[in-house]
Design an enzyme around this catalytic site. Structure first.
Site, mmCIF file in Angstrom:
data_model
loop_
_atom_site.group_PDB
_atom_site.id
_atom_site.type_symbol
_atom_site.label_atom_id
_atom_site.label_comp_id
_atom_site.label_asym_id
_atom_site.label_seq_id
_atom_site.Cartn_x
_atom_site.Cartn_y
_atom_site.Cartn_z
ATOM 1 N N SER A 124 33.103 8.550 -7.453
ATOM 2 C CA SER A 124 31.849 9.257 -7.730
ATOM 3 C C SER A 124 30.694 8.446 -7.149
ATOM 4 C CB SER A 124 31.679 9.362 -9.246
ATOM 5 O OG SER A 124 30.415 9.846 -9.594
ATOM 6 N N TYR B 224 31.450 6.666 -18.464
ATOM 7 C CA TYR B 224 32.108 7.386 -17.354
ATOM 8 C C TYR B 224 31.944 6.589 -16.056
ATOM 9 C CZ TYR B 224 32.509 10.715 -13.499
ATOM 10 O OH TYR B 224 32.832 11.314 -12.303
HETATM 11 N N1 LIG Z 1 31.324 17.564 -10.298
HETATM 12 C C1 LIG Z 1 30.675 16.457 -10.042
HETATM 13 O O1 LIG Z 1 29.431 16.453 -9.996
HETATM 14 C C2 LIG Z 1 31.427 15.181 -9.755
HETATM 15 C C3 LIG Z 1 30.702 14.103 -9.229
HETATM 16 C C4 LIG Z 1 31.358 12.928 -8.958
HETATM 17 C C5 LIG Z 1 32.712 12.812 -9.195
HETATM 18 N N2 LIG Z 1 33.409 13.854 -9.719
HETATM 19 C C6 LIG Z 1 34.845 13.652 -9.956
HETATM 20 O O2 LIG Z 1 35.565 14.701 -9.318
HETATM 21 C C7 LIG Z 1 36.810 14.889 -9.981
HETATM 22 C C8 LIG Z 1 37.009 16.365 -10.221
HETATM 23 O O3 LIG Z 1 36.034 16.825 -11.118
HETATM 24 P P1 LIG Z 1 35.374 18.279 -11.007
HETATM 25 O O4 LIG Z 1 33.957 18.096 -10.693
HETATM 26 O O5 LIG Z 1 36.184 19.161 -10.151
HETATM 27 O O6 LIG Z 1 35.448 18.716 -12.541
HETATM 28 P P2 LIG Z 1 36.234 19.917 -13.253
HETATM 29 O O7 LIG Z 1 35.839 21.219 -12.665
HETATM 30 O O8 LIG Z 1 36.008 19.707 -14.722
HETATM 31 O O9 LIG Z 1 37.767 19.628 -12.904
HETATM 32 C C9 LIG Z 1 38.433 18.503 -13.419
HETATM 33 C C10 LIG Z 1 39.914 18.712 -13.256
HETATM 34 O O10 LIG Z 1 40.595 17.545 -13.770
HETATM 35 C C11 LIG Z 1 41.607 18.035 -14.641
HETATM 36 N N3 LIG Z 1 42.040 17.054 -15.634
HETATM 37 C C12 LIG Z 1 41.321 16.429 -16.597
HETATM 38 N N4 LIG Z 1 42.117 15.642 -17.331
HETATM 39 C C13 LIG Z 1 43.366 15.760 -16.827
HETATM 40 C C14 LIG Z 1 44.625 15.201 -17.137
HETATM 41 N N5 LIG Z 1 44.788 14.348 -18.168
HETATM 42 N N6 LIG Z 1 45.702 15.536 -16.372
HETATM 43 C C15 LIG Z 1 45.576 16.396 -15.349
HETATM 44 N N7 LIG Z 1 44.418 16.983 -15.020
HETATM 45 C C16 LIG Z 1 43.336 16.677 -15.749
HETATM 46 C C17 LIG Z 1 41.010 19.273 -15.275
HETATM 47 O O11 LIG Z 1 42.020 20.033 -15.882
HETATM 48 P P3 LIG Z 1 41.831 20.642 -17.363
HETATM 49 O O12 LIG Z 1 41.098 21.932 -17.137
HETATM 50 O O13 LIG Z 1 43.227 20.821 -17.857
HETATM 51 O O14 LIG Z 1 41.031 19.660 -18.167
HETATM 52 C C18 LIG Z 1 40.421 19.917 -14.028
HETATM 53 O O15 LIG Z 1 41.421 20.558 -13.273
HETATM 54 C C19 LIG Z 1 36.754 14.036 -11.247
HETATM 55 O O16 LIG Z 1 37.480 12.835 -11.040
HETATM 56 C C20 LIG Z 1 35.274 13.746 -11.408
HETATM 57 O O17 LIG Z 1 35.073 12.532 -12.103
HETATM 58 C C21 LIG Z 1 32.800 15.042 -10.009
#
Ligand SMILES: NC(=O)c1ccc[n+]([C@@H]2O[C@H](COP(=O)([O-])OP(=O)(O)OC[C@H]3O[C@@H](n4cnc5c(N)ncnc54)[C@H](OP(=O)(O)O)[C@@H]3O)[C@@H](O)[C@H]2O)c1
Length: 306
Positions: free
Chosen positions: A143, A156
């Site tokens: 991130s 986080y």
């Molecule tokens: N969106 C942002 O602004 C942003 C910025 C920087 C970094 N990130 C990083 O990007 C990555 C993806 O996040 P996103 O933005 O796409 O958020 P998201 O839409 O909430 O998706 C997160 C995904 O991770 C899955 N997950 C959570 N816990 C899990 C577990 N124990 N085992 C398997 N899957 C699990 C969720 O599944 P469930 O639905 O089952 O929980 C979902 O599919 C994360 O690592 C996040 O920290 C996001």
């Protein structure tokens, strides 16, 4: 197109992981999209079937569950005649928004279980075959918060600092074995991430007796600001595809461009200055806490009482 690769993605039921699975399958790679929610996985399969060819298999996988990871290894071995993965994309993750002091041990540990220990468990499960073959790529989704710490996201962010450090070590340690390691550093992306971090942090936000209440009351304003700047997950899917398919991937991919500018700008400043900017932007000022000029600070009050 680059050579078709076998790519497993964690957390592919939503957001960045889902967009990446679809993008890579549309590029013709053999994608194994994994996640905890079977219904959402079925929807990803249907979405791909609608408009494009490509191999996309789905698999239930919880990165915090050792048995589930072992099943995934067996599945991949069976699907690839023992070859294993070409690329592992460690994307699953979430955050809990709240004052660093108040976030409970249980909430802190849970974030580490998924974002750090879950990622390392996946690496340990799938790396040995890559190392033995002398080829493979690990793509770890970190991130902007793995390079900069933002108020209310300290716990986080600390998990993502851990991901950065572990990935930097792995990149050097795995060099002799021909395994590449890349970090993806997304800025603010329009996914479920913000909703989830707000709802995970709800119990900290709704407590009107909290010493942080004046800032927590502004959470919706901060949320609106973050929503205004959020970009589509496809931007990160493309960055992950570059890392996953380049012959010599970069150690870091920051996206969108504005996130790179923010890292560069804030890290260039003396820490006191960047602290002041972040405090102003998020409301951590004496004035907001009723501790402005002339007001007695808690420390001064304590001294008077003593
Ligand atoms: N969106 C942002 O602004 C942003 C910025 C920087 C970094 N990130 C990083 O990007 C990555 C993806 O996040 P996103 O933005 O796409 O958020 P998201 O839409 O909430 O998706 C997160 C995904 O991770 C899955 N997950 C959570 N816990 C899990 C577990 N124990 N085992 C398997 N899957 C699990 C969720 O599944 P469930 O639905 O089952 O929980 C979902 O599919 C994360 O690592 C996040 O920290 C996001």
């Amino acid at each position: 197109m680059s050579k078709a690769r076998v790519i497993l993605i964690t957390g592919a039921t939503a957001g960045i992981g889902r967009a990446t699975a679809l993008h890579l399958a549309r590029l013709g790679h053999h994608v194994i999209a994994t996640g905890r929610n079977e219904k959402a996985l079925a929807e990803v399969r249907e979405e791909l079937a609608k408009d494009a060819p490509g191999i996309l298999e789905t698999l239930r996988l919880d990165v915090t569950d050792a048995a589930s990871i072992a099943d995934a290894v067996a599945f991949v071995d069976a699907q690839t005649d023992g070859h294993g993965l070409d690329v592992l994309v460690n994307n699953a993750g979430y955050g809990t928004a709240g004052p660093t002091e108040l976030i409970t041990d249980a909430d802190m540990r849970a974030q580490y279980e998924t974002n750090v220990f879950g990622l390392m468990a996946m690496v340990r499960a799938f790396l040995p075959k890559m190392r033995a073959r002398g080829a493979g790529t690990l793509v770890n989704v970190s991130s902007l918060g793995g390079r900069l710490t933002l108020p209310l996201m300290g716990v986080y962010n600390s998990t993502k600092y851990a991901v950065e450090s572990l990935s930097d070590a792995l990149r050097v340690e795995l060099r002799p074995f021909g395994v590449q390691v890349s970090l993806i550093e997304p800025g603010v992306i329009a996914t479920n991430f913000t909703d989830r971090s707000m709802s995970e942090g709800d119990k900290y936000r709704r407590d009107s007796s909290s010493p942080y209440a004046p800032v927590l009351a502004r959470a919706d304003e901060l949320r609106a600001l973050s929503d205004r700047t959020a970009v589509d997950a496809s931007v990160i899917a493309k960055a992950i595809a570059k890392a996953a398919t380049s012959r010599r991937p970069r150690p870091r991919y920051v996206a969108p461009f504005s996130a790179g500018l923010m890292i560069g700008f804030l890290r260039m400043l003396p820490t006191r200055w960047s602290d002041a900017i972040l405090a102003l932007a998020t409301g951590f000022t004496k004035k907001r806490f009723g501790l402005g000029l002339g007001a007695k600070s808690p420390t001064k009050t304590a001294q008077l009482v003593a």
